[in-house]
Design a protein around this motif. Structure first.
Motif: not given
Length: 427
Positions: A277, A280, A283, A303, A306
């Motif tokens: 998380e 993300k 990103h 994503d 990942l």
């Protein structure tokens, strides 16, 4: 950039040399077979350089240095077959340092470590073994690492795998010799990736490819085109993968403290799937241009990668986080067949402050400690950040450009692995 508890040594632990355009472009990473004869052809050493008390002698009666060879041959499984082979080798002045046997249905594969007189060629060794009744003879020059006996090597590799799951592909490579290893994650609806026992299978037609069930349910494929695997090697590889599976998720605990001028302190540590998380969120804060330079494809797919990148089974990932736990940088060391890729992502607001260089230094050091022979970085030709980070190593680099994509390749000279910190076993 100031480093705390991490004094950088002089860059003598690895060496970068030109190595040509990487097979990354085609996704093919086939290990090349050894040459039939890797002898240097050098003549007798000078008197000052001669060493006495070792195997072999020249026609003048002067002792010559011995050379290590690894040899594998199949012989009949009957009394006297091994004795005949040893007798033929003795005629060349060859000393058998160690021997392993791999039983087969129609014979026995004998694996030798030999100490032969200087000047002995692979062709001579092969000829003597064939005259003794052996077949499928394979030879390769050995080195001092081969002097470690097989049980000791197996225990050491099992220890490395137990302490760090990212060591599994490298441990398999050291266990089985030069080979290409690829790992594919599990996908919904996939059929069994292994044989009847659910853990491993060997390609019966060629014997040069084995498939193992990875701890995450995916597949590990190991290919060694120049030398077929034996059932004993399949069993060893299966035992190593099973050990990794039984131990479950774990990760070495290690942290470095970085001080960025005008920005305070940052922590560099190993990442795992629990950082998904936070990655993300990184990103989401990065610009489209930054994500495109890193992932070389549609930004909307970033994503998706990942979970794969953060899995220790596919490589090693480092994160840089603030004191509040916000991740501002990711560095990846990815096992790619028989090669290793390095990749960096730093949030736009923190670029050009030395964070990328710090990540790259640690990744290449980890590659060297893991015994990787080469690393490469893929980026856009216009990416000045990756260029600056690579040049910051103060070592010669090779650049190859095709259609705007830049591949920077480095040949890494392995070093002795560093014992990892205690892991989160059982967590």
């Amino acid at each position: 950039m100031k480093r705390v508890n991490d004094e950088r040594p002089a860059p003598s632990w690895f060496r970068l040399t030109p190595s040509g355009f990487r097979a990354w472009w085609t996704g093919r990473h086939e290990p090349s077979p050894p040459a039939g004869d890797t002898d240097t052809g050098a003549g007798p050493s000078s008197p000052a350089g001669r060493r006495t008390g070792q195997a072999g002698a020249d026609p003048l009666g002067l002792d010559l240095p011995a050379v290590l060879w690894r040899m594998r041959a199949t012989v009949r499984d009957e009394p006297g077959s091994l004795a005949a082979l040893c007798d033929r080798l003795a005629r060349l002045g060859v000393d058998i340092v160690s021997l392993q046997t791999h039983p087969l249905a129609d014979g026995v594969v004998d694996e030798f470590l030999l100490r032969a007189p200087a000047g002995t060629t692979a062709a001579e060794l092969t000829s003597e073994v064939e005259l003794a009744g052996g077949w499928d003879v394979w030879t390769e020059r050995g080195d001092a690492h081969d002097l470690v006996d097989a049980p000791t090597r197996a225990v050491a590799l099992a220890t490395r795998t137990a302490l760090d799951p990212s060591e599994l592909p490298l441990a398999l490579r050291q266990l089985l010799g030069r080979c290409a290893i690829r790992q594919v994650p599990a996908r919904p609806g996939d059929a069994s990736v292994a044989g009847p026992d659910g853990t491993a299978e060997l390609d019966e037609e060629t014997g040069t490819r084995m498939r193992l069930r990875a701890p995450d349910g995916g597949a590990i494929t190991v290919e060694r085109p120049y030398l077929p695997f034996t059932p004993a090697e399949l069993a060893r590889a299966r035992a190593l993968v099973e050990l990794d599976s039984r131990l479950g998720p774990r990760l070495p605990l290690s942290e470095d403290l970085l001080t960025v001028p005008g920005a305070g302190h940052f922590t560099v540590r190993r990442a795992d799937p629990r950082d998904l998380e936070a990655a993300k969120a990184l990103h989401a804060r990065c610009s489209t241009q930054t994500l495109r330079r890193r992932y070389h494809g549609p930004v909307g797919d970033a994503d998706r990668y990942l979970r794969h990148l953060l899995s220790p089974n596919f490589g090693r990932t480092l994160v840089v986080e603030t004191g509040q736990g916000q991740v501002v940088g990711l560095g990846h060391l990815l096992w790619d067949g028989d090669e290793t890729e390095v990749a960096l992502l730093v949030e736009d607001a923190w670029q050009r402050r030395g964070i990328g260089g710090e990540l790259l230094y640690r990744l290449v050091r980890m590659a060297a400690e893991a015994g990787c022979e080469a690393v490469y970085a893929v980026t856009q030709a216009s990416s000045t950040g990756m260029l600056a980070a690579m040049r910051g190593l103060d070592l010669p680099l090779e650049y190859q450009v095709e259609e705007g994509t830049l591949v920077i390749t480095a040949r890494v000279e392995p070093v002795r692995p560093v014992t990892p910190a205690p892991s989160r076993l059982g967590e």
